[in-house]
Design a protein around this motif. Structure first.
Motif, PDB file in Angstrom:
ATOM      1  N   MET A   8      -8.354  -7.143  -3.327  1.00  0.00           N
ATOM      2  CA  MET A   8      -8.076  -7.820  -2.060  1.00  0.00           C
ATOM      3  C   MET A   8      -8.491  -6.869  -0.950  1.00  0.00           C
ATOM      4  N   GLY A   9      -9.810  -6.707  -0.816  1.00  0.00           N
ATOM      5  CA  GLY A   9     -10.332  -5.708   0.105  1.00  0.00           C
ATOM      6  C   GLY A   9      -9.823  -4.334  -0.295  1.00  0.00           C
ATOM      7  N   LYS A  10      -9.442  -3.564   0.689  1.00  0.00           N
ATOM      8  CA  LYS A  10      -8.896  -2.233   0.407  1.00  0.00           C
ATOM      9  C   LYS A  10      -7.369  -2.253   0.272  1.00  0.00           C
ATOM     10  N   ASP A  11      -6.777  -3.447   0.399  1.00  0.00           N
ATOM     11  CA  ASP A  11      -5.315  -3.546   0.380  1.00  0.00           C
ATOM     12  C   ASP A  11      -4.741  -3.568  -1.034  1.00  0.00           C
ATOM     13  N   ILE A  12      -5.498  -4.107  -1.987  1.00  0.00           N
ATOM     14  CA  ILE A  12      -5.082  -4.084  -3.390  1.00  0.00           C
ATOM     15  C   ILE A  12      -6.242  -3.531  -4.196  1.00  0.00           C
ATOM     16  N   ARG A  13      -5.992  -2.426  -4.881  1.00  0.00           N
ATOM     17  CA  ARG A  13      -7.059  -1.754  -5.646  1.00  0.00           C
ATOM     18  C   ARG A  13      -6.600  -1.552  -7.079  1.00  0.00           C
ATOM     19  N   LEU A  14      -7.557  -1.578  -7.990  1.00  0.00           N
ATOM     20  CA  LEU A  14      -7.255  -1.406  -9.420  1.00  0.00           C
ATOM     21  C   LEU A  14      -8.126  -0.299  -9.987  1.00  0.00           C
ATOM     22  N   CYS A  15      -7.505   0.583 -10.752  1.00  0.00           N
ATOM     23  CA  CYS A  15      -8.228   1.658 -11.425  1.00  0.00           C
ATOM     24  C   CYS A  15      -7.845   1.654 -12.894  1.00  0.00           C
TER      25      CYS A  15
END
Length: 375
Positions: A8-15
């Motif tokens: 969600m753009g830079k608001d939700i990130r997954l690694c």
């Protein structure tokens, strides 16, 4: 170096940090049930992008105190019962994978934050705090392959999740989760025991537990009428002698001033278990609130009577007469009328006082609420 994908753009990130050899790598779809481990950590105030965090800082975060730690729990993707960032991160993972999910505060606990557990002040997660979740996907279960016994476990996990939010004083979310669990069990008729793997009594008890938690959440939110209705469902449909439902019905009735209902609920509870601590506690609260109510009513009636007398005397007094009772240029007839008016005013005021006082005494003698003064 960790690679963060934007969900969600830079608001939700997954690694993705690790792939387990035991998993099938099955993708997760909306409606799937995911058996998952997840632990939540606080990063800090909004504003700093996750890619600016060093490996040492991330390690420090993951070794800090967690605000939530769920092991081998069941999450239904798409229900929206966990935080949005956590649910979206799970949605884009696969069976057997472990990863980190970064959440901006608006997809976590937002401007409200997460309060500390009941009885404490402050925040477990401060408002506007970014979060990080460590997640491991154990198993992905297609919604079409759910047995009744698995449905039962899913709803049981919802109750556990509801307990988490309730303990952190988020009563609105706890209420929503408890309600969803109870409704689903009833809808699937798990209490009827169609599946041999499900205990009808176990399902029935879970319904009762969830509904009792619903009523307690409603009481905390000041929804007293709704709480009484919920308790009524437990008593009428599931267990007429359920002590929690009877006591919470009494509590809600006391708090919204329905003393007749409160008295009936307390009597019913004490008839089931005369020494029950919660029932006795409600009885004490009932007596205290009843005394307060009587005293408030007494003061109100007394004030009303005084106001009637004062207004009547003021309206009918002859303020234009000198102290000897004769008006300037007036006649004896005018004086006689004025004197009678004063007498009538006094008599009327006295009668009003007697009527109001008599009405007050009759009300508190004959109304069912106060008839039994020994309760």
């Amino acid at each position: 170096e960790l690679k963060w994908d934007e969900l969600m753009g830079k608001d939700i990130r997954l690694c993705i940090v690790e792939a387990s050899s035991g998993g099938s790598g099955r993708a997760i779809e909306a409606g799937d049930v995911v058996r998952v481990d997840y632990t939540g950590y606080k990063i800090g105030p909004d504003g700093r992008p996750v890619e600016e965090l060093t490996d040492i800082e991330i390690t420090t975060i993951l070794n800090s105190e967690a605000f939530v730690d769920m092991k081998d729990t069941l999450v239904t993707v798409g229900e929206g019962l966990v935080e949005p960032a956590l649910e979206m991160g799970i949605r884009f993972m696969k069976e057997g994978l472990s990863g980190l999910i970064y959440s901006h505060s608006k997809f976590g606990f937002g401007i409200s934050g997460l309060l500390t557990k009941t009885g404490s002040s402050g925040f477990a997660v401060s408002p506007k705090t970014c979060l990080m979740y460590r997640v491991h996907i154990r198993e992905v279960i297609n919604s079409n392959g759910l047995t009744d016994s698995l449905h039962f476990l899913i709803e049981k996990e919802k109750k556990t999740l509801g307990n988490f939010y309730f303990s952190h004083q988020n009563y609105e979310k706890a209420l929503r989760i408890y309600t969803a669990a109870a409704d689903m069990i009833i809808e699937l008729k798990l209490h009827e025991g169609d599946d041999k793997g499900t205990s009808p009594e176990g399902a029935k008890q879970l319904i009762i537990d969830c509904l009792n938690n619903v009523s307690l959440s409603q009481i905390r939110l000041g929804q007293y009428k709704e709480a009484k209705d919920t308790c009524g469902k437990v008593i009428q449909n599931w267990d007429k002698d359920n002590m929690k439902a009877l006591c919470r019905a009494a509590h809600a009735s006391i708090l919204d001033g329905s003393f007749v209902e409160a008295e009936a609920s307390i009597k019913a509870a004490l008839s089931v278990h005369a020494e029950d601590k919660d029932a006795l506690k409600m009885q004490q609260l009932y007596r205290k609130r009843k005394r307060q109510y009587i005293e408030t009513e007494r003061k109100l009636y007394s004030k009303m009577a005084s106001a009637f007398v004062e207004k009547d005397n003021k309206d009918m007094s002859c303020s234009d007469l000198p102290s000897n009772g004769y008006s300037t240029g007036g006649t004896g007839a005018e004086y006689a009328v004025s004197s009678k008016s004063i007498v009538y005013s006094t008599l009327l005021g006295g009668m009003l006082f007697i009527i109001v006082s008599f009405g007050y005494l009759c009300y508190h003698r004959y109304t069912p609420l106060f008839h039994n003064q020994e309760f």
